[in-house]
Design a protein around this motif. Structure first.
Motif, mmCIF file in Angstrom:
data_model
loop_
_atom_site.group_PDB
_atom_site.id
_atom_site.type_symbol
_atom_site.label_atom_id
_atom_site.label_comp_id
_atom_site.label_asym_id
_atom_site.label_seq_id
_atom_site.Cartn_x
_atom_site.Cartn_y
_atom_site.Cartn_z
ATOM 1 N N ARG A 1 0.801 -1.223 0.000
ATOM 2 C CA ARG A 1 0.000 0.000 0.000
ATOM 3 C C ARG A 1 0.834 1.272 0.000
ATOM 4 N NH1 ARG A 1 -4.228 0.656 4.465
ATOM 5 N NH2 ARG A 1 -4.975 2.190 2.958
ATOM 6 N N ALA A 2 2.083 1.175 0.403
ATOM 7 C CA ALA A 2 2.859 2.386 0.691
ATOM 8 C C ALA A 2 3.880 2.713 -0.388
ATOM 9 C CB ALA A 2 3.562 2.223 2.038
ATOM 10 N N SER A 3 4.298 3.962 -0.385
ATOM 11 C CA SER A 3 5.485 4.397 -1.131
ATOM 12 C C SER A 3 6.684 4.166 -0.227
ATOM 13 C CB SER A 3 5.374 5.880 -1.498
ATOM 14 O OG SER A 3 4.241 6.106 -2.316
ATOM 15 N N ILE A 4 7.670 3.420 -0.724
ATOM 16 C CA ILE A 4 8.750 2.915 0.127
ATOM 17 C C ILE A 4 9.996 3.788 0.007
ATOM 18 C CG2 ILE A 4 10.206 0.922 0.634
ATOM 19 C CD1 ILE A 4 8.006 -0.796 -0.762
ATOM 20 N N PHE A 5 10.536 4.164 1.174
ATOM 21 C CA PHE A 5 11.768 4.935 1.269
ATOM 22 C C PHE A 5 12.669 4.282 2.315
ATOM 23 C CE2 PHE A 5 8.442 7.698 -0.200
ATOM 24 C CZ PHE A 5 9.030 8.498 -1.170
ATOM 25 N N VAL A 6 13.971 4.542 2.224
ATOM 26 C CA VAL A 6 14.933 3.973 3.173
ATOM 27 C C VAL A 6 15.940 5.036 3.564
ATOM 28 C CG1 VAL A 6 14.697 1.628 2.248
ATOM 29 C CG2 VAL A 6 16.442 3.143 1.300
ATOM 30 N N ASP A 7 16.665 4.784 4.660
ATOM 31 C CA ASP A 7 17.717 5.746 5.010
ATOM 32 C C ASP A 7 18.937 5.552 4.109
ATOM 33 O OD1 ASP A 7 18.475 3.372 6.260
ATOM 34 O OD2 ASP A 7 18.855 4.282 8.215
ATOM 35 N N SER A 8 19.314 4.314 3.840
ATOM 36 C CA SER A 8 20.373 4.046 2.856
ATOM 37 C C SER A 8 20.049 2.735 2.167
ATOM 38 C CB SER A 8 21.748 3.961 3.528
ATOM 39 O OG SER A 8 21.829 2.817 4.357
ATOM 40 N N ARG A 9 20.326 2.665 0.893
ATOM 41 C CA ARG A 9 20.008 1.450 0.140
ATOM 42 C C ARG A 9 20.894 0.290 0.567
ATOM 43 N NH1 ARG A 9 16.698 2.594 -4.301
ATOM 44 N NH2 ARG A 9 16.387 4.827 -4.650
ATOM 45 N N TRP A 10 22.160 0.562 0.931
ATOM 46 C CA TRP A 10 23.097 -0.527 1.198
ATOM 47 C C TRP A 10 22.856 -1.228 2.531
ATOM 48 C CZ3 TRP A 10 24.593 4.518 0.092
ATOM 49 C CH2 TRP A 10 24.905 5.314 1.199
ATOM 50 N N PHE A 11 22.199 -0.588 3.502
ATOM 51 C CA PHE A 11 21.943 -1.239 4.782
ATOM 52 C C PHE A 11 20.481 -1.634 4.950
ATOM 53 C CE2 PHE A 11 25.947 0.657 6.652
ATOM 54 C CZ PHE A 11 26.536 -0.572 6.903
ATOM 55 N N THR A 12 19.708 -1.638 3.876
ATOM 56 C CA THR A 12 18.295 -1.980 4.019
ATOM 57 C C THR A 12 17.830 -3.014 3.001
ATOM 58 O OG1 THR A 12 17.768 -0.007 2.691
ATOM 59 C CG2 THR A 12 17.569 0.193 5.085
ATOM 60 N N ILE A 13 18.044 -2.756 1.725
ATOM 61 C CA ILE A 13 17.424 -3.580 0.685
ATOM 62 C C ILE A 13 17.864 -5.038 0.761
ATOM 63 C CG2 ILE A 13 17.265 -3.944 -1.813
ATOM 64 C CD1 ILE A 13 17.274 -0.907 -2.141
ATOM 65 N N GLU A 14 19.113 -5.279 1.116
ATOM 66 C CA GLU A 14 19.605 -6.654 1.172
ATOM 67 C C GLU A 14 19.862 -7.137 2.596
ATOM 68 O OE1 GLU A 14 23.063 -6.891 -1.278
ATOM 69 O OE2 GLU A 14 21.986 -6.381 -3.114
ATOM 70 N N GLU A 15 19.481 -6.338 3.598
ATOM 71 C CA GLU A 15 19.873 -6.658 4.970
ATOM 72 C C GLU A 15 18.716 -6.910 5.927
ATOM 73 O OE1 GLU A 15 22.937 -6.908 6.305
ATOM 74 O OE2 GLU A 15 24.171 -6.317 4.621
ATOM 75 N N VAL A 16 17.565 -6.260 5.729
ATOM 76 C CA VAL A 16 16.526 -6.283 6.764
ATOM 77 C C VAL A 16 15.240 -6.915 6.254
ATOM 78 C CG1 VAL A 16 17.471 -4.342 8.046
ATOM 79 C CG2 VAL A 16 15.851 -3.910 6.212
ATOM 80 N N GLY A 17 14.622 -7.701 7.124
ATOM 81 C CA GLY A 17 13.486 -8.508 6.731
ATOM 82 C C GLY A 17 12.285 -7.743 6.242
ATOM 83 N N ASP A 18 12.069 -6.510 6.716
ATOM 84 C CA ASP A 18 10.922 -5.741 6.254
ATOM 85 C C ASP A 18 10.970 -5.475 4.750
ATOM 86 O OD1 ASP A 18 9.064 -5.011 8.479
ATOM 87 O OD2 ASP A 18 10.942 -4.386 9.402
ATOM 88 N N LEU A 19 12.145 -5.562 4.155
ATOM 89 C CA LEU A 19 12.261 -5.440 2.705
ATOM 90 C C LEU A 19 12.690 -6.750 2.047
ATOM 91 C CD1 LEU A 19 13.850 -1.890 2.309
ATOM 92 C CD2 LEU A 19 11.456 -2.560 2.091
ATOM 93 N N THR A 20 13.660 -7.460 2.641
ATOM 94 C CA THR A 20 14.155 -8.681 1.986
ATOM 95 C C THR A 20 13.050 -9.731 1.840
ATOM 96 O OG1 THR A 20 14.919 -9.658 4.081
ATOM 97 C CG2 THR A 20 16.511 -8.332 2.835
#
Length: 317
Positions: free
Chosen positions: A239-258
């Motif tokens: 439902r949401a528009s997705i933003f992160v603080d940094s791509r390198w510590f979120t997209i491949e690291e944390v379950g809410d995105l992985t």
């Protein structure tokens, strides 16, 4: 010259959220430092994971530093015990390698983590936001409340939900900021009423359901830092528009995105921007009043270095 040790109390007395957020905003307008990450985990008796992290970062010619962190999630349940997250930060001169300071890394982590999410919210939460819901009542929660008040001073209501109501009551009783936070017991109703929802938990299963989110709300996820950790469900990312603080510590690291990426619910390209793009104006952030925004804070060594430099400057001024 021996490096100075900066205690938690000295850090609290020297800095403000307004100043730290402004410093992080300006720091994100330049190139990111060189950085790396080492994470080691070990199963505890309960099945939870104890973690040991090394977070080094280097801005050539300016500063380099490393944060050494331990995360023992069972600590708060053991009565009088250290907090679940503890750390030291070592800061060096980037021009000659000499040590400059040893900082209380636990206090630094609280400040930079809360400021990181508040900076994201300044671009993503509605300007007229009136209600904040904090999910979780650990040591970080009051810092998050103060940081959000720094970017949205018009907040009129702060709600707190925790699986243990007693811990939420203790947090509210110890609150020394503006207003009077209130403890709620109906999380779904609280999410539906909130303009901003900030999760500060160590959950490994979704707590916030996307169907609860009201149009125009902002969801901020702070707690998860491994692929197994999760604070919001698949419907929230749909439902949401997705933003992160940094791509390198979120997209491949944390379950809410992985996890939703692995399921094919979203792709990496659905992450619209990170803080570097928001702060330098490459992305506008929130586009309309009805948009639901989703911000995943991964932390990161670059933020620790940015915050450490600001703290040292304030202590010397």
């Amino acid at each position: 010259m021996h490096p100075a040790f900066c205690s938690a109390e000295e850090i609290k007395q020297a800095i403000t959220f307004e100043g730290l957020i402004a410093h992080l905003r300006e720091s994100h307008r330049g190139p990111p430092p060189d950085l790396d990450r080492l994470l080691m985990t070990q199963k505890a008796v309960s099945g939870l994971e104890n973690s040991y992290l090394l977070l080094p970062a280097w801005t050539s010619g300016e500063n380099l530093g490393v944060k050494v962190v331990t995360v023992f999630p069972e600590n708060p349940s053991k009565g009088p015990a250290p907090p679940s997250v503890q750390a030291l930060y070592l800061l060096f001169d980037g021009s000659n390698g000499s040590p400059q300071a040893i900082l209380d890394g636990t206090e630094l982590t609280y400040w930079k983590t809360a400021a990181d999410s508040a900076l994201g919210a300044d671009y993503l939460a509605r300007r007229d936001a009136k209600t904040l819901l904090v999910v979780g009542s650990g040591a970080l929660a009051p810092y998050v409340m103060r940081a959000y008040l720094a970017v949205r001073p018009g907040l009129e209501r702060i709600m707190v939900w925790n699986r243990s109501a007693a811990k939420a009551e203790a947090l509210v009783a110890d609150w020394h900021g503006p207003g009077k936070p209130e403890v709620i017991d109906d999380l779904a109703n609280g999410v539906a009423q909130a303009d901003i929802i900030s999760c500060v938990t160590a959950s490994t299963s979704p707590i916030v359901q996307g169907e609860w989110l009201a149009p125009g709300s902002h969801l901020d996820l702070i707690g998860g830092f491994t692929p197994e950790m999760r604070e919001a469900d698949d419907e929230a990312v749909r439902r949401a528009s997705i933003f992160v603080d940094s791509r390198w510590f979120t997209i491949e690291e944390v379950g809410d995105l992985t996890q939703p990426i692995e399921k094919g619910i979203i792709s990496e390209s659905d992450v619209r921007a990170d803080l570097f793009e928001l702060c330098d104006g490459s992305h506008i952030g929130r586009r309309c009043e009805e948009e639901i925004t989703f911000f995943k804070s991964g932390g990161g060594a670059h933020l620790d270095l940015m915050a450490a430099r600001y703290i040292l400057k304030c202590l010397r001024d």
